[in-house]
Design a protein around this motif. Structure first.
Motif, short mmCIF file in Angstrom:
data_model
loop_
_atom_site.label_atom_id
_atom_site.label_comp_id
_atom_site.label_asym_id
_atom_site.label_seq_id
_atom_site.Cartn_x
_atom_site.Cartn_y
_atom_site.Cartn_z
N ALA A 103 -7.03 -4.91 -0.97
CA ALA A 103 -5.73 -4.47 -0.43
C ALA A 103 -4.83 -3.99 -1.56
CB ALA A 103 -5.08 -5.60 0.35
N PHE A 104 -4.89 -4.67 -2.72
CA PHE A 104 -4.02 -4.26 -3.82
C PHE A 104 -4.53 -3.00 -4.52
CE2 PHE A 104 -2.40 -8.63 -3.46
CZ PHE A 104 -1.05 -8.32 -3.41
N ALA A 120 -5.55 -0.43 -3.03
CA ALA A 120 -4.98 0.67 -2.26
C ALA A 120 -3.53 0.95 -2.70
CB ALA A 120 -5.04 0.35 -0.77
N VAL A 121 -2.82 -0.08 -3.16
CA VAL A 121 -1.44 0.13 -3.62
C VAL A 121 -1.42 1.08 -4.83
CG1 VAL A 121 0.60 -1.00 -4.60
CG2 VAL A 121 -0.67 -2.11 -2.77
N ARG A 129 -1.10 4.89 -4.16
CA ARG A 129 0.05 5.46 -3.47
C ARG A 129 0.97 6.21 -4.41
NH1 ARG A 129 2.36 0.08 -0.62
NH2 ARG A 129 0.48 -0.52 0.52
N ILE A 187 4.25 5.52 -4.40
CA ILE A 187 5.06 4.40 -4.89
C ILE A 187 4.14 3.20 -5.05
CG2 ILE A 187 6.97 2.83 -4.35
CD1 ILE A 187 8.34 5.15 -2.95
N LYS A 190 4.28 0.13 -5.92
CA LYS A 190 5.00 -1.12 -6.12
C LYS A 190 5.25 -1.80 -4.78
CE LYS A 190 8.90 -2.53 -9.00
NZ LYS A 190 8.77 -2.50 -10.44
N VAL A 191 5.04 -3.11 -4.72
CA VAL A 191 5.34 -3.88 -3.51
C VAL A 191 6.23 -5.06 -3.89
CG1 VAL A 191 3.24 -3.22 -2.27
CG2 VAL A 191 3.22 -5.22 -3.76
N PRO A 192 7.00 -5.59 -2.93
CA PRO A 192 8.00 -6.61 -3.29
C PRO A 192 7.49 -8.05 -3.26
CG PRO A 192 8.31 -5.91 -1.02
CD PRO A 192 7.13 -5.14 -1.54
N ALA A 193 6.17 -8.25 -3.34
CA ALA A 193 5.61 -9.59 -3.10
C ALA A 193 6.17 -10.65 -4.05
CB ALA A 193 4.09 -9.53 -3.18
N PHE A 205 -0.64 -12.93 -6.61
CA PHE A 205 -0.22 -13.05 -5.20
C PHE A 205 -0.75 -14.35 -4.60
CE2 PHE A 205 -0.94 -12.01 -0.67
CZ PHE A 205 0.34 -11.63 -0.31
N MET A 222 2.10 -7.98 1.78
CA MET A 222 2.83 -7.90 0.51
C MET A 222 4.34 -7.78 0.72
SD MET A 222 0.36 -5.08 -1.16
CE MET A 222 -1.42 -5.19 -0.94
N HIS A 223 4.75 -7.55 1.96
CA HIS A 223 6.17 -7.31 2.24
C HIS A 223 6.81 -8.43 3.05
CE1 HIS A 223 6.35 -3.04 0.89
NE2 HIS A 223 5.05 -3.17 1.02
N LEU A 269 6.66 -15.47 1.92
CA LEU A 269 5.51 -15.70 1.04
C LEU A 269 5.63 -17.02 0.28
CD1 LEU A 269 4.93 -12.08 -0.29
CD2 LEU A 269 3.41 -13.40 1.19
N MET A 324 -5.47 -10.27 3.59
CA MET A 324 -4.96 -8.91 3.64
C MET A 324 -6.06 -7.87 3.74
SD MET A 324 -1.65 -8.75 1.25
CE MET A 324 -2.62 -8.95 -0.20
N GLN A 325 -5.75 -6.81 4.46
CA GLN A 325 -6.62 -5.64 4.56
C GLN A 325 -5.95 -4.50 3.79
OE1 GLN A 325 -9.57 -5.59 6.28
NE2 GLN A 325 -9.18 -7.78 6.43
N PRO A 326 -6.74 -3.54 3.28
CA PRO A 326 -6.10 -2.40 2.62
C PRO A 326 -5.21 -1.62 3.60
CG PRO A 326 -8.44 -2.46 2.12
CD PRO A 326 -8.20 -3.48 3.20
N THR A 327 -4.07 -1.15 3.09
CA THR A 327 -3.22 -0.26 3.87
C THR A 327 -3.70 1.17 3.66
OG1 THR A 327 -1.28 -1.68 3.79
CG2 THR A 327 -0.88 0.68 4.00
N ASP A 353 7.87 3.02 1.64
CA ASP A 353 7.22 3.37 0.38
C ASP A 353 6.31 4.57 0.54
OD1 ASP A 353 8.50 1.29 -0.77
OD2 ASP A 353 6.78 -0.05 -0.88
#
Lengths: 314, 176
Positions: free
Chosen positions: A28-29, A31-32, A35, A37, A39-42, A300, B70-71, B75, B83-86, B119
């Motif tokens: 999942a990370f 894929a970030v 992008r 952007i 960055k994620v707010p975790a 995370f 992640m949002h 948390l 989690m799965q990839p977005t 985002d």
């Protein structure tokens, strides 16, 4: 999926399921990173201290960028520019950092067990970024992620680790992870650097490099750790290169789908020839990219983990 | 644990068909609509709605999948979620994004999804389609398209089972 640990100290104490949880989360990370952007707010509002008592470039940069992409606040701390030079102990340094309300401490140290020690004396989450010749858990996790992505799985694969095993924390962490996930591990290198005692970890040890790489699905090369070798373990780098270096002639005798890995920094012309390092079967730069995703996943996951304190009995 | 069936497979299909028609009615210019399913349950529902809308509009409707792990704003209070990839394989800027989820409850997942969507660009508008609205909102969030409103107690849980996730289509209410 399961993860309830507050720290990542080593691979030895993880279960196969926990390792797979990190790898799934890292997908999942990854894929970030693709992008616009990235960055994620975790980890917004969390503070991470990068406590690098032993020099490191790529691991430190990888952790820093991972932390930034999770929106954490970061303090970087290196041995050269710190009060450790003024005689402060590791414990006092760490407690001072914790007094700043640090939530995570990422530690690289030349002494084996330093992260375990910190985990016992601090409330913060501790992540091992390499401790002496003991373990380098995030490197092993990124290696597993890369192998899984390329080969679809790890169970049943033949993995050969070639080079300086005895001084390598990467080798130990990789061996733990690979054997827990069901791979067949072969170790090869000069006999002074690959003692037979590693057979107790469930590996095969051989000193015949052509035999070690002939059937391998993955060939993981390790750098000669000059900085850790107290005496000369082999006659010369030239001899090492001709006996154990991966060159085009040796590569031609491997399976056509065998892939080459290396944790870096590579020494071109010693353990790996330039044309091998740059060939399409080399995963070296993929490993660097995947390192970000895996380190984001680890930060995370330990953020959500509340214990049990796995170091309590250590 | 006692289970009561709320929707069987046929009723679920009817509910989705009705949602698809409502989406088509609300958004006449079909070429500006994209569907984004929220993992896990929302993603297969978004794929089904996309098929239904293709039948109505005669053109494919792009779909993405979004994991809000992640949002999330909790948390600190829970174990890290699976989690799965977005995957959003199109530019959302200027589009009408229909978020799709299986169950609408506190509204916090939807808030996180809208944050995550930011985002990726600036949608023209965001609409929300859910199969089940079970009430108990904690945020000022309301669905545009609802398959079925189900009054629930907070001690109950709503399970949406989907063929894509390994069990026959149905929605059940579990009492603890």
């Amino acid at each position: 999926m399961s993860w309830n640990r507050k720290h990542l100290l080593d691979i030895e104490s993880l279960t196969a399921e926990e390792i797979l949880t990190v790898l799934e989360t890292a997908r999942a990370f990854k894929a970030v990173g693709a992008r616009a952007i990235k960055k994620v707010p975790a980890l917004r509002g969390k503070t991470v201290v990068n406590l690098f008592i032993e020099p490191s470039t790529r691991t430190r940069i990888s952790f820093e960028l991972s932390e930034q992409r999770l929106s954490a606040d970061i303090i970087n701390f290196t041995a050269e520019a710190s009060s450790l030079k003024k005689g402060e102990t590791l414990k006092d340094t760490a407690r001072n950092l914790e007094a700043l309300n640090a939530d995570f401490i990422v530690i690289r140290h030349s002494a084996s067990g330093a992260p375990h020690f910190l985990a016992r004396v601090l409330n913060a989450s501790v992540i091992n970024a390499g401790d002496g010749a003991h373990e380098h858990p995030t490197q092993a996790l990124l290696d597993m992620f890369t192998i899984r992505e390329e080969k679809g799985g790890i169970e049943g694969l033949k993995v050969t680790i070639l080079g300086d095993i005895v001084y390598s924390r990467v080798a130990r962490s990789d061996i733990w992870a690979l054997t827990k996930l069901g791979a067949h591990v072969t170790l090869c290198g000069p006999s002074t650097l690959v003692p037979r005692v590693f057979e107790q970890m469930g590996c095969r040890v051989t000193y015949d490099v052509d035999e070690a790489i002939r059937e391998a699905d993955i060939i993981n090369l390790l750098r000669i750790q000059h900085e850790r070798q107290r005496k000369t373990m082999f006659p010369s780098l030239g001899e090492y290169s001709s006996l154990f270096g991966l060159n085009r002639a040796r590569l031609a005798r491997t399976r056509p789908d065998a892939l080459i890995m290396h944790p870096g920094p590579i020494n071109r012309g010693v353990e790996i020839d330039s044309e091998v390092a740059d060939c399409s079967r080399s995963l070296i730069l993929e490993q660097v990219t995947n390192g970000l995703a895996v380190r984001m996943a680890v930060l995370f996951l330990v953020n959500g983990g509340k214990g049990p304190q796995e170091v309590a009995q250590a | 644990m006692a289970e009561t069936q709320i929707l069987n497979g046929a009723a679920m299909q009817r509910a989705l068909t009705r949602i698809a028609h409502e989406i088509a009615e609300r958004n006449e210019a079909g070429n500006e609509v994209v569907l984004v399913g929220i993992e896990r349950g929302g993603a297969p529902l978004a794929r089904r709605l996309s098929e239904l809308l293709r039948g109505i509009w005669g053109q494919p409707v792009p779909i993405g999948q979004l994991d809000v792990g992640m949002h999330r704003d909790d948390l600190d209070q829970r174990l890290a979620p699976d989690m799965q990839p977005t995957v959003i394989p199109f530019d959302v800027s200027g589009k009408t994004v229909v978020l799709v989820d299986d169950v609408l409850y506190s509204g916090r997942t939807i808030r996180a999804a809208m944050d995550a969507l930011n985002d990726f660009g600036r949608p023209r508008r965001i609409q929300l389609a859910v199969l089940i609205d079970r009430g108990h909102r904690e945020l000022p969030i309301k669905a545009d398209f609802v398959g079925k409103n189900v009054p629930t107690a907070q001690s109950e849980s709503v399970q949406v089972r989907l063929a894509e996730l390994g069990s026959p289509d149905e929605v059940v209410l579990e009492k603890r």
